[in-house]
Design an enzyme around this catalytic site. Structure first.
Site, PDB file in Angstrom:
ATOM      1  N   GLU A   1     -44.700  31.374  -6.084  1.00  0.00           N
ATOM      2  CA  GLU A   1     -45.672  30.925  -4.960  1.00  0.00           C
ATOM      3  C   GLU A   1     -46.636  32.273  -4.584  1.00  0.00           C
ATOM      4  OE1 GLU A   1     -43.784  28.338  -2.253  1.00  0.00           O
ATOM      5  OE2 GLU A   1     -43.409  26.824  -3.761  1.00  0.00           O
TER       6      GLU A   1
ATOM      7  N   GLU B   1     -39.881  23.807  -9.230  1.00  0.00           N
ATOM      8  CA  GLU B   1     -39.314  23.159  -7.858  1.00  0.00           C
ATOM      9  C   GLU B   1     -39.842  21.808  -7.598  1.00  0.00           C
ATOM     10  OE1 GLU B   1     -40.097  25.583  -4.340  1.00  0.00           O
ATOM     11  OE2 GLU B   1     -39.201  27.418  -5.452  1.00  0.00           O
TER      12      GLU B   1
HETATM   13  C1  FCB Z   1     -41.329  26.567  -1.854  1.00  0.00           C
HETATM   14  C2  FCB Z   1     -40.451  27.712  -1.614  1.00  0.00           C
HETATM   15  C3  FCB Z   1     -38.770  27.378  -1.729  1.00  0.00           C
HETATM   16  C4  FCB Z   1     -38.659  26.527  -0.537  1.00  0.00           C
HETATM   17  C5  FCB Z   1     -39.440  25.172  -0.923  1.00  0.00           C
HETATM   18  C6  FCB Z   1     -39.097  24.182   0.179  1.00  0.00           C
HETATM   19  O1  FCB Z   1     -42.484  26.900  -1.143  1.00  0.00           O
HETATM   20  O2  FCB Z   1     -40.660  28.168  -2.989  1.00  0.00           O
HETATM   21  O3  FCB Z   1     -38.280  28.848  -1.216  1.00  0.00           O
HETATM   22  O4  FCB Z   1     -38.690  27.147   0.773  1.00  0.00           O
HETATM   23  O5  FCB Z   1     -40.558  25.428  -0.592  1.00  0.00           O
END
Ligand code: FCB
Length: 454
Positions: free
Chosen positions: A166, A358
């Site tokens: 990110e 994710e």
């Molecule tokens: C993302 C992050 C991860 C976690 C999730 C909920 O932005 O990469 O570390 O905090 O959100």
């Protein structure tokens, strides 16, 4: 009921990051990261909570990976803690730190779990922050050195590498909004940080490939696509602004399209780029656009944009959706945000291969009297988003795997321990792990490589 079968080699995984789970913040030669400093600064995190102990994974990892194996998890995405490996940021390697990941990788492979390593999930050694951190070009070389050290040691066994988690968060959340370490509110510094993060990615990719010839290398940006509330021109314009700020500024350079001209012009007018793109040196954009083996998609929600919005408030300008349900992060449940993102990445940006690195939701359901955690809302969330993944694959989008955020409840940055994203519950008093219903649901999905929908 319908059965959605996934492709034969589809990979089912879970994700975590070092600072959020490891604890042991000052053990075995680890130095403080800028997140330790930030979390130890009063007022920066909820109730002053920090990752000092977190899930104590540094000591409990054998138990954790045994639990993964018992659920049939096929791949584990984790990050390395930079200050554990290079405590001064420089070239002095802390063998104990590197040994920890070496043992973890061997442990995973013994259990048949494929390791996916993220090199930077937001832990900059404080010594490098003291030099000025990501807005300083010097940090780029330090990151490449980290990539070199880690891939030299683990590249014989680890095939899947993610440079950065990110970049928007590292640069904007950390340097422009100030909600994450180092907690600055400085547009020009944030845009320099963004460039250096992207450049460090581009320069690290060939180093990883040289050390690990079988490696596949990618990056995992976060995607929160914007949708205009109506078709009114100002709503469409607001969505375009969000998209430029959040997605295109990072994605366009990665895919060889340079920084988006509309945003460069806007940033110049608003003095966010007081000297234009003077930090871009010859060859940088080509380095950033190094062809990727895959792109990682971190997606949770979307933004609904409307009306005239100013750049300084772009991140708080979204409109709520009165008809939607929200997770405890106040993030709207909107499965199409993932579906649309996957399509866009393939059909517009031509991403050759995609992993959902994710996806997940925060709900605080805890154990009932019998120790059962009935987190049906989490199952519903995954069902919705995964149906979108399946549909995208049907369109021809090359999605190769999916990682749940997160394997277990953990330290949710500025929100501390209040947000529980895990499919495994963590009792922070006893450090006991308890699989939630969603963990058993996932086990079944993995076992049959399919989703059952109503
Ligand atoms: C993302 C992050 C991860 C976690 C999730 C909920 O932005 O990469 O570390 O905090 O959100």
């Amino acid at each position: 009921m319908s059965i959605l079968k996934f492709p034969e080699n589809f990979i089912w995984g879970v994700a975590t990051s070092a600072y959020q789970i490891e604890g042991a913040w000052n053990e075995d030669g680890r130095s403080p990261s800028h997140w330790d400093t930030f979390a130890h600064t009063p007022g920066k995190t909820r109730n002053g909570e920090s990752g000092d102990v977190a899930c104590d994974h540094y000591h409990r990892w054998p138990e954790d990976i045994a639990l993964m194996a018992s659920l049939g998890i096929q791949a584990y995405r984790f990050s390395v803690s930079w200050p554990r490996i290079l405590p001064t940021g420089g070239s002095q390697v802390n063998q104990k730190g590197l040994d920890f990941y070496d043992k973890l990788v061997d442990g995973l492979l013994e259990k048949g779990i494929r390791p996916f390593i993220t090199l930077y999930h937001w832990e900059l050694p404080q010594t490098l922050q003291d030099l000025g951190g990501w807005p300083e070009r010097e940090v780029v070389d330090h990151f490449v050195a980290l990539a070199d050290v880690v891939s030299r040691r683990l590249g014989d066994r680890v095939k899947d590498w993610i440079t950065h988690n990110e970049p928007w968060c590292t640069s904007m959340l950390g340097h422009q909004i100030g909600q994450h370490a180092p907690g600055w509110q400085d547009w020009p510094a944030a845009l320099k940080a963004a460039h250096h993060v992207l450049l460090s990615h581009g320069l690290a990719v060939p180093v990883i490939r040289a050390n690990a010839p079988q490696a596949e290398v990618g990056i995992a940006p976060n995607y929160e696509p914007a949708y205009p509330l109506t078709r009114a021109p100002e709503d469409v314009e607001a969505a375009r602004l969000w998209d430029g700020y959040f997605i295109r500024w990072f994605n366009d350079p990665l895919f060889g399209l340079h920084y988006p001209a509309d945003m460069v012009a806007l940033y110049e007018t608003k003095k966010c780029l007081p000297h234009g793109l003077d930090f871009v040196q010859a060859g940088d954009m080509e380095a950033i656009a190094v062809p990727l083996d895959f792109i990682g998609v971190n997606n949770y929600t979307r933004q609904i944009m409307s009306g005239q919005i100013s750049l300084n408030h772009v991140q708080t300008a979204a409109s709520p959706n009165p008809n939607a349900s929200y997770t405890e992060m106040d993030w709207e449940v909107y499965p199409n945000s993932l579906y649309d993102t996957l399509n866009r990445l393939h059909f517009h940006y031509h991403a050759p291969k995609i992993y959902v690195t994710e996806n997940g939701c925060s709900y605080s359901d805890g154990p009932d009297g019998n120790g059962r955690i009935a987190d049906q809302r989490r199952v519903d969330y995954f069902q919705g988003y995964l149906a979108g993944v399946h549909q995208a694959i049907g369109n021809g989008v090359p999605v190769a795997g999916y990682f749940i955020w997160s394997f277990m409840d953990n330290f949710e940055w500025a929100r501390g321990y209040s947000q529980r994203f895990g499919i495994v519950y963590v009792d922070y008093q006893t450090q006991q792990r308890l699989p939630k219903d969603s963990a058993y649901w996932y086990k079944d999905v993995i076992k049959h490589n399919r989703l059952k929908t109503n």
